[in-house]
Design a protein around this motif. Structure first.
Motif, PDB file in Angstrom:
ATOM      1  N   GLY A   1       6.495   6.436  -0.618  1.00 45.93           N
ATOM      2  CA  GLY A   1       5.667   6.475   0.579  1.00 45.93           C
ATOM      3  C   GLY A   1       6.016   7.641   1.477  1.00 45.93           C
ATOM      4  O   GLY A   1       7.037   8.313   1.301  1.00 45.93           O
TER       5      GLY A   1
ATOM      6  N   PRO B   1       1.821  -1.781  -1.162  1.00 50.02           N
ATOM      7  CA  PRO B   1       1.087  -0.534  -0.951  1.00 50.02           C
ATOM      8  C   PRO B   1       0.006  -0.674   0.109  1.00 50.02           C
ATOM      9  O   PRO B   1      -0.579  -1.742   0.290  1.00 50.02           O
ATOM     10  CB  PRO B   1       0.472  -0.253  -2.333  1.00 50.02           C
ATOM     11  CG  PRO B   1       1.325  -1.015  -3.286  1.00 50.02           C
ATOM     12  CD  PRO B   1       1.756  -2.246  -2.557  1.00 50.02           C
TER      13      PRO B   1
ATOM     14  N   THR C   1       8.846  -4.211   3.358  1.00 51.30           N
ATOM     15  CA  THR C   1       7.585  -3.493   3.531  1.00 51.30           C
ATOM     16  C   THR C   1       6.572  -4.141   2.592  1.00 51.30           C
ATOM     17  O   THR C   1       6.735  -4.060   1.372  1.00 51.30           O
ATOM     18  CB  THR C   1       7.735  -2.002   3.199  1.00 51.30           C
ATOM     19  OG1 THR C   1       8.813  -1.465   3.963  1.00 51.30           O
ATOM     20  CG2 THR C   1       6.464  -1.239   3.508  1.00 51.30           C
TER      21      THR C   1
ATOM     22  N   ARG D   1      15.023  -0.340   1.200  1.00 54.66           N
ATOM     23  CA  ARG D   1      14.276   0.907   1.339  1.00 54.66           C
ATOM     24  C   ARG D   1      15.254   2.055   1.587  1.00 54.66           C
ATOM     25  O   ARG D   1      16.251   1.903   2.300  1.00 54.66           O
ATOM     26  CB  ARG D   1      13.308   0.802   2.526  1.00 54.66           C
ATOM     27  CG  ARG D   1      12.508   2.062   2.801  1.00 54.66           C
ATOM     28  CD  ARG D   1      11.584   1.890   4.003  1.00 54.66           C
ATOM     29  NE  ARG D   1      12.312   1.782   5.255  1.00 54.66           N
ATOM     30  CZ  ARG D   1      12.483   0.650   5.916  1.00 54.66           C
ATOM     31  NH1 ARG D   1      11.978  -0.478   5.454  1.00 54.66           N
ATOM     32  NH2 ARG D   1      13.148   0.620   7.056  1.00 54.66           N
TER      33      ARG D   1
ATOM     34  N   LEU E   1       1.987   3.983   1.897  1.00 50.00           N
ATOM     35  CA  LEU E   1       2.819   3.538   0.775  1.00 50.00           C
ATOM     36  C   LEU E   1       1.943   3.407  -0.456  1.00 50.00           C
ATOM     37  O   LEU E   1       0.980   2.639  -0.468  1.00 50.00           O
ATOM     38  CB  LEU E   1       3.482   2.196   1.104  1.00 50.00           C
ATOM     39  CG  LEU E   1       4.462   1.663   0.059  1.00 50.00           C
ATOM     40  CD1 LEU E   1       5.646   2.607  -0.097  1.00 50.00           C
ATOM     41  CD2 LEU E   1       4.962   0.271   0.450  1.00 50.00           C
TER      42      LEU E   1
END
Length: 331
Positions: A119, A66, A63, A170, A108
């Motif tokens: 997130g 942010p 990912t 994650r 996020l």
């Protein structure tokens, strides 16, 4: 990207009925029950809910920092046969197709939790179901299009090292809320009509700049079907892929998914109910899907992925083909 997916509850009751050559009564019940679908009767053996089967594969653990994300997942599922508890094909011409598009929104942040970024994400599935049965009755379909809303908190760990190679991961906890279209008079519905709690861990590991593997592992618990004593069993499902760069930002993958039910379905707390009342030897579901995929990844801000899965090793559920498209974008 963060993603879950909803399966439409379309498994007929007979899919968990064993076809015994020595039992004419059992075979007659199977033929008579072909048109009965999930949750059509109070004591009917339930199907598992829809989950992420093959929607998230390539570099799933990554990912890119942010921000706010949008993802769209489109999947056509063509169920061309139904299998019993022994994997035998049931004698029916029933064909069921579903088209699902899922809108996912992700935030996020910069706040650290357990060393990773915290997130939130939400999913809204939009579903269309159709069924045909040459020479036989066709089940009733709920024409509503909204699937169950899913919300989830997540923790994302960025580029770390494992055995001196890049490792991304994650953790996420998904809450399936029975908010979708449901009518107990219809044989198939976009909503499962019960709650599901799903914890999963995803990772992507790079052997080098071109070769990587990804996996997403879910453990799932279901509540009882609302207003009944029917309780689908717990189950485990996983997506995984081996990924190779072909040219710059284009990557090919060999990908798969696997689902297996961990315990028997129960009724009023009795895990032997369907064995004792309906004579079902086993109520556990299983499926394996395998296929190729191709993706375009532009610095991880934009991801386009196409793939197709062919199902095998099926028990107590439908068997079919899943063409799948994914588009993810970081704003």
């Amino acid at each position: 990207m963060l993603c879950v997916f909803q399966r439409i509850a379309l498994k007929p009751v007979v899919m968990k009925t064993s076809l015994s050559k020595s039992s004419g009564v059992k075979t007659a019940l199977v033929l008579a029950g072909i048109i009965l679908f999930n949750f059509a009767a109070k004591a009917q053996d339930p199907s598992l809910p829809a989950v992420n089967l093959g929607l998230a594969n390539i570099t799933d653990g990554i990912t890119p920092g942010p921000g706010i994300y949008y993802a769209n997942f489109s999947q056509i599922y063509q169920a061309h046969s139904f299998r019993d508890g022994a994997g035998n094909k049931l004698p029916t011409n029933l064909k069921v197709n579903t088209y699902t598009t899922i809108h996912q929104f992700v935030w996020l942040g910069n706040n650290k939790v357990f060393g990773g970024l915290f997130g939130l994400t939400a999913f809204l599935p939009v579903v269309r179901i159709s069924a045909t049965n040459a020479g036989g009755p066709t089940p009733t379909i709920n024409n509503g299009v909204l699937g169950d809303l899913i919300v989830a908190p997540a923790i994302v760990w960025g580029n770390r090292k494992l055995f001196n190679h890049a490792y991304f991961s994650r953790a996420e906890l998904d809450f399936y809320l029975p908010t979708g279209s449901y009518n107990h008079n219809d044989a198939s519905n976009p909503s499962s009509h019960f709650y599901t709690f799903s914890a999963h861990y995803s990772f992507t590991y790079f052997f080098n700049r071109e070769l990587s593997i990804s996996s997403r592992n879910h453990i799932n618990y279901n509540t009882k079907l609302i207003g009944t004593a029917v309780h689908p069993g717990m189950f485990y499902n996983v997506n995984f892929s081996v990924e190779q760069t072909l040219y710059k930002t284009f990557r090919a993958e060999a990908c798969a998914y696997y689902l297996t039910q961990l315990n028997q379905d129960s009724n009023n707390g009795d895990s032997r109910y369907y064995q004792n009342v309906d004579g079902l030897a086993n109520t556990k579901e299983r499926v394996l899907g395998i296929g190729p995929g191709l993706a375009y990844l532009a610095n991880q801000r934009l991801v386009l992925e196409g793939k197709v899965f062919w199902e095998t090793a099926v028990r107590n559920r439908e068997q079919g083909v899943r063409p799948t498209l994914q588009l993810s974008y970081k704003f």
